[in-house]
Scaffold this motif. Structure first.
Motif, PDB file in Angstrom:
ATOM      1  N   GLN A 159      13.767  27.807  20.891  1.00 26.76           N
ATOM      2  CA  GLN A 159      14.135  26.634  20.108  1.00 26.76           C
ATOM      3  C   GLN A 159      14.195  27.037  18.633  1.00 26.76           C
ATOM      4  O   GLN A 159      13.360  27.797  18.164  1.00 26.76           O
ATOM      5  CB  GLN A 159      13.128  25.505  20.298  1.00 26.76           C
ATOM      6  CG  GLN A 159      13.592  24.198  19.661  1.00 26.76           C
ATOM      7  CD  GLN A 159      12.584  23.078  19.842  1.00 26.76           C
ATOM      8  OE1 GLN A 159      11.488  23.115  19.296  1.00 26.76           O
ATOM      9  NE2 GLN A 159      12.952  22.068  20.620  1.00 26.76           N
ATOM     10  N   THR A 160      15.189  26.533  17.918  1.00 29.57           N
ATOM     11  CA  THR A 160      15.424  27.000  16.558  1.00 29.57           C
ATOM     12  C   THR A 160      15.180  25.911  15.519  1.00 29.57           C
ATOM     13  O   THR A 160      15.369  24.721  15.770  1.00 29.57           O
ATOM     14  CB  THR A 160      16.866  27.510  16.392  1.00 29.57           C
ATOM     15  OG1 THR A 160      17.768  26.488  16.819  1.00 29.57           O
ATOM     16  CG2 THR A 160      17.103  28.753  17.223  1.00 29.57           C
ATOM     17  N   ASP A 161      14.750  26.370  14.359  1.00 30.68           N
ATOM     18  CA  ASP A 161      14.664  25.557  13.148  1.00 30.68           C
ATOM     19  C   ASP A 161      15.325  26.416  12.065  1.00 30.68           C
ATOM     20  O   ASP A 161      14.662  27.162  11.357  1.00 30.68           O
ATOM     21  CB  ASP A 161      13.203  25.247  12.807  1.00 30.68           C
ATOM     22  CG  ASP A 161      13.054  24.494  11.480  1.00 30.68           C
ATOM     23  OD1 ASP A 161      14.088  24.080  10.909  1.00 30.68           O
ATOM     24  OD2 ASP A 161      11.912  24.346  11.009  1.00 30.68           O
ATOM     25  N   HIS A 162      16.644  26.314  11.963  1.00 27.42           N
ATOM     26  CA  HIS A 162      17.417  27.258  11.160  1.00 27.42           C
ATOM     27  C   HIS A 162      17.009  27.280   9.690  1.00 27.42           C
ATOM     28  O   HIS A 162      17.014  28.334   9.063  1.00 27.42           O
ATOM     29  CB  HIS A 162      18.912  26.945  11.279  1.00 27.42           C
ATOM     30  CG  HIS A 162      19.499  27.296  12.605  1.00 27.42           C
ATOM     31  ND1 HIS A 162      19.417  26.466  13.693  1.00 27.42           N
ATOM     32  CD2 HIS A 162      20.165  28.404  13.018  1.00 27.42           C
ATOM     33  CE1 HIS A 162      20.015  27.032  14.734  1.00 27.42           C
ATOM     34  NE2 HIS A 162      20.476  28.207  14.348  1.00 27.42           N
ATOM     35  N   ASP A 163      16.670  26.121   9.136  1.00 30.17           N
ATOM     36  CA  ASP A 163      16.352  26.074   7.710  1.00 30.17           C
ATOM     37  C   ASP A 163      14.849  26.081   7.440  1.00 30.17           C
ATOM     38  O   ASP A 163      14.413  26.004   6.285  1.00 30.17           O
ATOM     39  CB  ASP A 163      16.999  24.865   7.041  1.00 30.17           C
ATOM     40  CG  ASP A 163      16.682  23.559   7.752  1.00 30.17           C
ATOM     41  OD1 ASP A 163      15.773  23.550   8.610  1.00 30.17           O
ATOM     42  OD2 ASP A 163      17.346  22.557   7.455  1.00 30.17           O
ATOM     43  N   GLY A 164      14.046  26.167   8.497  1.00 28.06           N
ATOM     44  CA  GLY A 164      12.607  26.257   8.319  1.00 28.06           C
ATOM     45  C   GLY A 164      11.976  25.039   7.669  1.00 28.06           C
ATOM     46  O   GLY A 164      10.924  25.144   7.031  1.00 28.06           O
ATOM     47  N   ASP A 165      12.590  23.866   7.867  1.00 33.95           N
ATOM     48  CA  ASP A 165      12.068  22.660   7.203  1.00 33.95           C
ATOM     49  C   ASP A 165      11.088  21.875   8.066  1.00 33.95           C
ATOM     50  O   ASP A 165      10.624  20.805   7.680  1.00 33.95           O
ATOM     51  CB  ASP A 165      13.217  21.753   6.761  1.00 33.95           C
ATOM     52  CG  ASP A 165      14.047  21.200   7.918  1.00 33.95           C
ATOM     53  OD1 ASP A 165      13.728  21.506   9.085  1.00 33.95           O
ATOM     54  OD2 ASP A 165      15.033  20.479   7.656  1.00 33.95           O
ATOM     55  N   GLY A 166      10.750  22.405   9.239  1.00 29.43           N
ATOM     56  CA  GLY A 166       9.791  21.736  10.108  1.00 29.43           C
ATOM     57  C   GLY A 166      10.416  20.826  11.137  1.00 29.43           C
ATOM     58  O   GLY A 166       9.718  20.289  11.996  1.00 29.43           O
ATOM     59  N   ILE A 167      11.736  20.641  11.069  1.00 23.31           N
ATOM     60  CA  ILE A 167      12.436  19.788  12.031  1.00 23.31           C
ATOM     61  C   ILE A 167      13.318  20.673  12.907  1.00 23.31           C
ATOM     62  O   ILE A 167      14.189  21.382  12.380  1.00 23.31           O
ATOM     63  CB  ILE A 167      13.293  18.725  11.323  1.00 23.31           C
ATOM     64  CG1 ILE A 167      12.398  17.830  10.466  1.00 23.31           C
ATOM     65  CG2 ILE A 167      14.073  17.882  12.336  1.00 23.31           C
ATOM     66  CD1 ILE A 167      13.151  16.779   9.677  1.00 23.31           C
TER      67      ILE A 167
END
Length: 331
Positions: free
Chosen positions: A248-256
């Motif tokens: 599972q990815t969170d491409h921008d690393g913003d927690g969502i």
């Protein structure tokens, strides 16, 4: 990426020349065809293919000890005249496509395209039950997947393959305008990943009960009018897939997680940009790529974090139904 399928050439579209005695040859640029027109044409081609071809379903129904669980396709004719057509085994999904996805401007929005998919290893009934019991076992269009695959045209010719060595693909990136092949990204979530990796004690690992399937889709979910040496323009595409695992990815690393940043829930991540009105066009980022989704100067992670932990449901301090991280009026 090193695989040819995902390296697209945006070169000049088809054009024709004719002689001009005064100024040399005239160049007549042939405009791209309409999405709606090609979609209907491709769908008819695919449906005919599904009616006239079969896959080795009998081997999957009663696998031998040495069966490799590879999908093989042949024509229904001669000694195979009594085989059941692939049309009896597929499901369909409708996906809308707009012309901007191909950098076109022909006033075509949300044109329906039919994607066909076949599950060879598990029945659809089994997959339906598994999806309820283990939703995390199925990728989303925003996840990364570890797969073997082969891409073919309907005439059987192969244009790209990773049949022996699995590779990782970021499904969200495959939706990017410069990548295309949205149908690949949309098709993979219909299959289930395999079990936990097994150490073979020889430096390799294996996965049991991995998903085996096939997806076929019109060119509007693939290459459409783009120039590619191995794929004729407006060609339907077909992929056999072995799906091993996912991240599972969170491409921008913003927690969502990136899939939750598909605000309009249409399965296309690049048309969700909450602060598009305030971003310069040259640096606009879709929400799943943007660490400050509402452009209010406070990072998304900070707006969803309370006492050092991400709070779910995400905070909505003014109770207007829009969480703070998507609401520039709160910070």
């Amino acid at each position: 990426m090193k695989h040819g399928i995902f390296v697209l050439l945006f070169g000049v579209l088809l054009f024709a020349s004719c002689s001009n005695d005064d100024d040399g040859p005239d160049i007549e640029i042939v405009p791209p065809r309409l999405l709606a027109e090609v979609s209907a044409e491709n769908e008819a081609e695919i449906r005919e293919y599904l009616q006239t071809h079969f896959y080795n379903y009998e081997q999957f129904e009663s696998p031998s000890a040495d069966f490799d669980f590879r999908i093989k396709i042949d024509t229904i004719a001669g000694a195979n005249a009594d085989k059941r057509p692939m049309a009896e085994f597929v499901r369909e999904a409708t996906i809308t496509v707009s012309d901007f996805e191909f950098l076109l401007d022909q006033d075509e929005d949300d044109i329906p395209h039919t994607l066909f998919y076949l599950s060879a290893r598990q029945t659809f009934e089994q997959l339906d039950m598994d999806r309820v019991e283990c939703p995390e076992c199925f990728p989303s269009v925003a996840d990364s997947v570890f797969v073997r695959y082969e891409g073919r045209l309907l005439d059987g010719s192969t244009f790209d393959s990773a049949r022996n060595n699995p590779v990782w693909f970021d499904l969200a990136r495959l939706q990017d305008l410069t990548q295309g092949f949205r149908g690949f990204s949309e098709g993979i979530p219909n299959f289930k990943i395999g079990g936990d990796p097994i150490d073979n004690n020889d430096g390799t690992v294996s996965v049991e009960d991995y998903g085996v399937g096939l997806i076929i889709f019109p060119s509007g979910l693939g290459n459409f009018n783009r120039v590619n040496a191995d794929i004729p323009q407006y060609s339907p595409l077909m992929f056999t897939i072995d799906l091993f695992t996912l991240n599972q990815t969170d491409h921008d690393g913003d927690g969502i997680p990136s899939i939750l940043e598909d605000v309009n829930q249409n399965g296309f991540l690049y048309d969700d940009n909450t602060d598009a009105d305030t971003e310069p066009a040259t640096v606009a980022f879709a929400n799943f790529q943007d660490s400050d989704d509402d452009g209010d100067g406070v990072s998304t992670r900070d707006e969803i974090t309370v006492d050092g932990e991400i709070k779910i449901p995400y905070p909505d301090s003014n109770n207007d139904g829009t969480p703070d991280y998507l609401d520039p009026d709160t910070n």
